[in-house]
Design a protein around this motif. Structure first.
Motif, PDB file in Angstrom:
ATOM      1  N   ALA A 124     -38.438  70.891  65.213  1.00  0.00           N
ATOM      2  CA  ALA A 124     -37.045  70.799  64.994  1.00  0.00           C
ATOM      3  C   ALA A 124     -36.452  69.279  64.665  1.00  0.00           C
ATOM      4  O   ALA A 124     -35.966  69.054  63.609  1.00  0.00           O
ATOM      5  N   CYS A 125     -37.171  68.138  65.378  1.00  0.00           N
ATOM      6  CA  CYS A 125     -36.792  66.693  65.051  1.00  0.00           C
ATOM      7  C   CYS A 125     -37.423  66.429  63.825  1.00  0.00           C
ATOM      8  O   CYS A 125     -36.969  65.431  63.039  1.00  0.00           O
ATOM      9  N   THR A 126     -38.540  66.823  63.190  1.00  0.00           N
ATOM     10  CA  THR A 126     -38.969  66.575  62.104  1.00  0.00           C
ATOM     11  C   THR A 126     -38.629  67.343  60.745  1.00  0.00           C
ATOM     12  O   THR A 126     -38.171  66.753  59.887  1.00  0.00           O
ATOM     13  N   LEU A 127     -38.050  68.506  60.917  1.00  0.00           N
ATOM     14  CA  LEU A 127     -37.622  69.169  59.810  1.00  0.00           C
ATOM     15  C   LEU A 127     -36.305  69.150  59.593  1.00  0.00           C
ATOM     16  O   LEU A 127     -35.684  69.350  58.399  1.00  0.00           O
ATOM     17  N   TYR A 128     -35.143  68.681  60.657  1.00  0.00           N
ATOM     18  CA  TYR A 128     -33.858  68.482  60.388  1.00  0.00           C
ATOM     19  C   TYR A 128     -33.172  67.183  60.784  1.00  0.00           C
ATOM     20  O   TYR A 128     -34.165  66.297  61.796  1.00  0.00           O
ATOM     21  N   PRO A 129     -32.255  66.806  60.411  1.00  0.00           N
ATOM     22  CA  PRO A 129     -31.881  65.340  60.771  1.00  0.00           C
ATOM     23  C   PRO A 129     -31.115  65.284  62.232  1.00  0.00           C
ATOM     24  O   PRO A 129     -30.043  65.145  62.370  1.00  0.00           O
ATOM     25  N   VAL A 130     -32.308  65.163  63.231  1.00  0.00           N
ATOM     26  CA  VAL A 130     -31.707  65.150  64.458  1.00  0.00           C
ATOM     27  C   VAL A 130     -31.761  63.484  64.968  1.00  0.00           C
ATOM     28  O   VAL A 130     -32.890  62.857  64.649  1.00  0.00           O
ATOM     29  N   ASP A 131     -30.996  63.270  65.877  1.00  0.00           N
ATOM     30  CA  ASP A 131     -31.181  62.004  66.372  1.00  0.00           C
ATOM     31  C   ASP A 131     -31.805  61.859  67.723  1.00  0.00           C
ATOM     32  O   ASP A 131     -31.318  62.645  68.714  1.00  0.00           O
ATOM     33  N   ARG A 132     -33.148  61.383  67.512  1.00  0.00           N
ATOM     34  CA  ARG A 132     -33.938  61.520  68.654  1.00  0.00           C
ATOM     35  C   ARG A 132     -33.581  60.759  69.882  1.00  0.00           C
ATOM     36  O   ARG A 132     -34.252  61.078  70.896  1.00  0.00           O
ATOM     37  N   GLU A 133     -32.607  59.930  69.822  1.00  0.00           N
ATOM     38  CA  GLU A 133     -31.913  59.139  71.123  1.00  0.00           C
ATOM     39  C   GLU A 133     -30.829  60.095  71.557  1.00  0.00           C
ATOM     40  O   GLU A 133     -30.405  59.464  72.437  1.00  0.00           O
ATOM     41  N   ARG A 134     -30.611  60.985  71.189  1.00  0.00           N
ATOM     42  CA  ARG A 134     -29.351  62.084  71.644  1.00  0.00           C
ATOM     43  C   ARG A 134     -30.008  63.423  71.851  1.00  0.00           C
ATOM     44  O   ARG A 134     -29.401  64.314  70.974  1.00  0.00           O
ATOM     45  N   VAL A 135     -30.789  63.759  72.749  1.00  0.00           N
ATOM     46  CA  VAL A 135     -31.490  65.010  72.920  1.00  0.00           C
ATOM     47  C   VAL A 135     -31.360  65.258  74.488  1.00  0.00           C
ATOM     48  O   VAL A 135     -31.323  64.562  75.296  1.00  0.00           O
ATOM     49  N   ALA A 136     -30.739  66.317  74.719  1.00  0.00           N
ATOM     50  CA  ALA A 136     -30.631  67.039  75.851  1.00  0.00           C
ATOM     51  C   ALA A 136     -31.228  68.332  76.181  1.00  0.00           C
ATOM     52  O   ALA A 136     -31.565  69.050  75.165  1.00  0.00           O
ATOM     53  N   VAL A 137     -31.481  68.805  77.487  1.00  0.00           N
ATOM     54  CA  VAL A 137     -32.013  70.012  77.554  1.00  0.00           C
ATOM     55  C   VAL A 137     -31.191  70.810  78.652  1.00  0.00           C
ATOM     56  O   VAL A 137     -30.741  70.255  79.932  1.00  0.00           O
ATOM     57  N   ALA A 138     -30.909  71.888  78.804  1.00  0.00           N
ATOM     58  CA  ALA A 138     -30.191  72.849  79.606  1.00  0.00           C
ATOM     59  C   ALA A 138     -30.664  74.403  79.446  1.00  0.00           C
ATOM     60  O   ALA A 138     -31.604  74.656  78.591  1.00  0.00           O
ATOM     61  N   GLY A 139     -30.590  75.159  80.837  1.00  0.00           N
ATOM     62  CA  GLY A 139     -31.297  76.135  80.859  1.00  0.00           C
ATOM     63  C   GLY A 139     -30.590  77.137  81.976  1.00  0.00           C
ATOM     64  O   GLY A 139     -29.862  76.669  82.857  1.00  0.00           O
ATOM     65  N   LEU A 140     -30.934  78.541  82.210  1.00  0.00           N
ATOM     66  CA  LEU A 140     -30.038  79.283  82.990  1.00  0.00           C
ATOM     67  C   LEU A 140     -31.299  79.915  83.943  1.00  0.00           C
ATOM     68  O   LEU A 140     -32.411  80.495  83.266  1.00  0.00           O
ATOM     69  N   SER A 141     -31.175  79.980  85.098  1.00  0.00           N
ATOM     70  CA  SER A 141     -32.194  80.653  85.851  1.00  0.00           C
ATOM     71  C   SER A 141     -33.718  79.978  85.858  1.00  0.00           C
ATOM     72  O   SER A 141     -33.883  78.865  85.656  1.00  0.00           O
ATOM     73  N   ALA A 142     -34.453  80.762  85.203  1.00  0.00           N
ATOM     74  CA  ALA A 142     -35.757  80.382  84.992  1.00  0.00           C
ATOM     75  C   ALA A 142     -35.980  79.236  83.808  1.00  0.00           C
ATOM     76  O   ALA A 142     -36.520  78.620  83.872  1.00  0.00           O
ATOM     77  N   GLY A 143     -34.921  79.339  83.069  1.00  0.00           N
ATOM     78  CA  GLY A 143     -34.619  78.465  81.796  1.00  0.00           C
ATOM     79  C   GLY A 143     -34.320  77.094  82.614  1.00  0.00           C
ATOM     80  O   GLY A 143     -34.648  75.803  82.062  1.00  0.00           O
ATOM     81  N   ALA A 144     -33.581  77.122  83.631  1.00  0.00           N
ATOM     82  CA  ALA A 144     -32.907  76.005  84.248  1.00  0.00           C
ATOM     83  C   ALA A 144     -34.292  75.273  84.919  1.00  0.00           C
ATOM     84  O   ALA A 144     -34.410  73.985  84.853  1.00  0.00           O
ATOM     85  N   SER A 145     -35.166  76.202  85.548  1.00  0.00           N
ATOM     86  CA  SER A 145     -36.212  75.660  86.353  1.00  0.00           C
ATOM     87  C   SER A 145     -37.199  75.066  85.327  1.00  0.00           C
ATOM     88  O   SER A 145     -37.903  73.986  85.585  1.00  0.00           O
ATOM     89  N   MET A 146     -37.225  75.595  83.926  1.00  0.00           N
ATOM     90  CA  MET A 146     -38.055  74.839  82.971  1.00  0.00           C
ATOM     91  C   MET A 146     -37.617  73.759  82.633  1.00  0.00           C
ATOM     92  O   MET A 146     -38.370  72.805  81.994  1.00  0.00           O
ATOM     93  N   ALA A 147     -36.203  73.741  82.533  1.00  0.00           N
ATOM     94  CA  ALA A 147     -35.480  72.300  81.864  1.00  0.00           C
ATOM     95  C   ALA A 147     -35.849  71.404  82.738  1.00  0.00           C
ATOM     96  O   ALA A 147     -36.060  70.121  82.489  1.00  0.00           O
ATOM     97  N   ALA A 148     -35.621  71.717  83.931  1.00  0.00           N
ATOM     98  CA  ALA A 148     -36.229  70.492  85.020  1.00  0.00           C
ATOM     99  C   ALA A 148     -37.557  70.137  84.800  1.00  0.00           C
ATOM    100  O   ALA A 148     -37.905  68.847  84.948  1.00  0.00           O
ATOM    101  N   LEU A 149     -38.577  71.001  84.690  1.00  0.00           N
ATOM    102  CA  LEU A 149     -39.783  70.673  84.677  1.00  0.00           C
ATOM    103  C   LEU A 149     -40.048  69.879  83.235  1.00  0.00           C
ATOM    104  O   LEU A 149     -40.739  68.759  83.307  1.00  0.00           O
ATOM    105  N   LEU A 150     -39.548  70.189  82.326  1.00  0.00           N
ATOM    106  CA  LEU A 150     -39.527  69.290  80.921  1.00  0.00           C
ATOM    107  C   LEU A 150     -38.970  67.745  81.178  1.00  0.00           C
ATOM    108  O   LEU A 150     -39.609  66.786  80.549  1.00  0.00           O
ATOM    109  N   ALA A 151     -37.947  67.982  81.918  1.00  0.00           N
ATOM    110  CA  ALA A 151     -37.353  66.478  82.229  1.00  0.00           C
ATOM    111  C   ALA A 151     -38.278  65.642  83.216  1.00  0.00           C
ATOM    112  O   ALA A 151     -38.154  64.509  83.101  1.00  0.00           O
ATOM    113  N   THR A 152     -38.750  66.343  83.981  1.00  0.00           N
ATOM    114  CA  THR A 152     -39.696  65.393  84.815  1.00  0.00           C
ATOM    115  C   THR A 152     -41.163  65.135  84.159  1.00  0.00           C
ATOM    116  O   THR A 152     -41.643  63.958  84.529  1.00  0.00           O
ATOM    117  N   ARG A 153     -41.563  65.786  83.233  1.00  0.00           N
ATOM    118  CA  ARG A 153     -42.663  65.777  82.814  1.00  0.00           C
ATOM    119  C   ARG A 153     -42.751  64.740  81.458  1.00  0.00           C
ATOM    120  O   ARG A 153     -43.635  64.166  80.992  1.00  0.00           O
TER     121      ARG A 153
END
Length: 348
Positions: free
Chosen positions: A156-185
């Motif tokens: 997504a960052c390569t194909l579209y004009p994304v500011d790589r210094e302004r990226v966040a992640v959020a999730g619900l339930s299993a998505g929330a736990s995966m969001a935490a895993l992404l943030a810690t890894r």
């Protein structure tokens, strides 16, 4: 009375069998046509853009965990010189990326506030209920899936004009736990993370321990020396992004005790201390208890416990699964938290 020849009885049986077989075949064909029609309609629904302006773009990323589809919401009228923030949204079990977009109405907010939204989608071959494999770290499946999600983010960052210094992640339930895993890894890739109704980081490492973790057991140890190992974090203290925790105190799917455990673990890892709890309520919406954990005047953890909220997106679209319109808007809370962290990070 003369008896009928055996050949006559056999012929009658054959005709009856053929009639039954024909009826069964026709019924099967009708059923197959109906099922095929339902599958076609379901597929068409998933391709239909959620309500609102902007573009609903499809893609696929390939990584160590296999291939995963995704949708990217692009707000309208992007100028050639613009680079916009990106919010990664990870759905819960039993949902698709489109379901999550419709329930949260995040695209409508993104159109107004001008940011991209990436909706990766779990493959049912990877999990029959469509859950992210956040817990399966002992086998390596969780980390492989996390790496695949990062491939989707990079694409997504390569194909579209994304500011790589302004990226966040959020999730619900299993998505929330995966969001935490992404943030810690991958802590340096995100400026903020939001967990809605998720399991405390480090509480499960295999399918056998995941159910107990959802019920509030297997909470990781709190001493600072053990936090990094429990969370599986690539780094702790200064590198972990600030965390917003949202959870309903009436959640019977993922124990509400996970909210406090999550906040404690993250606060310990970032060296943040809790402030006074305050209660907020807007109109007739569910009340919310808020506790901020700070270090050096900066909020590293914000814990929001919503009274009367079950296992559902707070303030989500009405009459949809895993969505409670009576709660405070998690969509607004998450974006406000992320936007604040973007500004703080830019000022550091």
């Amino acid at each position: 009375m003369a008896r009928r020849p055996p050949t006559f009885a056999a012929s009658a049986f054959t005709r009856a069998y053929q009639r039954s077989l024909k009826a069964l075949t026709n019924a099967t064909l009708r059923s197959g046509t109906r099922i095929a029609g339902e599958v076609t309609r379901a597929a068409a629904k998933q391709l239909k853009p959620p309500r609102g302006p902007g573009d609903w773009l499809s893609g696929m990323a390939i990584g160590p965990g296999g291939a995963r589809r995704y949708h990217l919401y692009r707000p309208p009228d992007i100028q050639p010189s613009e680079r916009l923030p990106l919010l990664v949204m990870l759905h819960g079990c039993g949902q698709t990326g489109r379901d999550f977009a419709v329930s949260t109405r995040m695209n409508l907010l993104a159109a107004r506030e001008r940011f991209f939204v990436l909706y990766p989608e779990q493959d049912r071959l990877a999990h029959p209920q469509g859950c992210w494999n956040w817990y399966d770290r002992r086998s390596g499946k969780a980390d492989a899936e996390a790496a695949t999600l990062m491939s989707a983010l990079d694409q997504a960052c390569t194909l579209y004009p994304v500011d790589r210094e302004r990226v966040a992640v959020a999730g619900l339930s299993a998505g929330a736990s995966m969001a935490a895993l992404l943030a810690t890894r991958y802590p340096v890739r995100f400026k903020a993370v939001a967990m809605h109704s998720g399991v405390a980081p480090g509480a499960a490492r295999s399918p056998a321990t995941a159910l107990g973790a959802m019920r509030g057991r297997h909470v990781p140890p709190m001493p600072a020396t053990a936090v990094g190992k429990a969370m599986g974090a690539a780094a702790v203290f200064t590198t972990l992004p600030p965390l917003l925790v949202l959870h309903g105190d009436a959640d019977v799917v993922v124990s509400a005790s996970n909210a406090g455990s999550t906040a404690e673990v993250w606060a310990t890892a970032t060296g943040a201390k809790p402030g006074a709890e305050r209660t907020l309520q807007r109109g007739k919406r569910h009340a919310m208890r808020v506790t901020e954990f700070k270090r050096g005047g900066r909020t590293f953890v914000m814990l929001c416990e919503v009274a009367g909220l079950g296992h559902a997106w707070s303030g989500g679209a009405p009459r949809l699964p895993f969505s409670d319109a009576a709660g405070p808007s998690a969509t607004r809370l998450i974006w406000a938290f992320a936007a604040k962290q973007f500004k703080v990070a830019a000022a550091v």
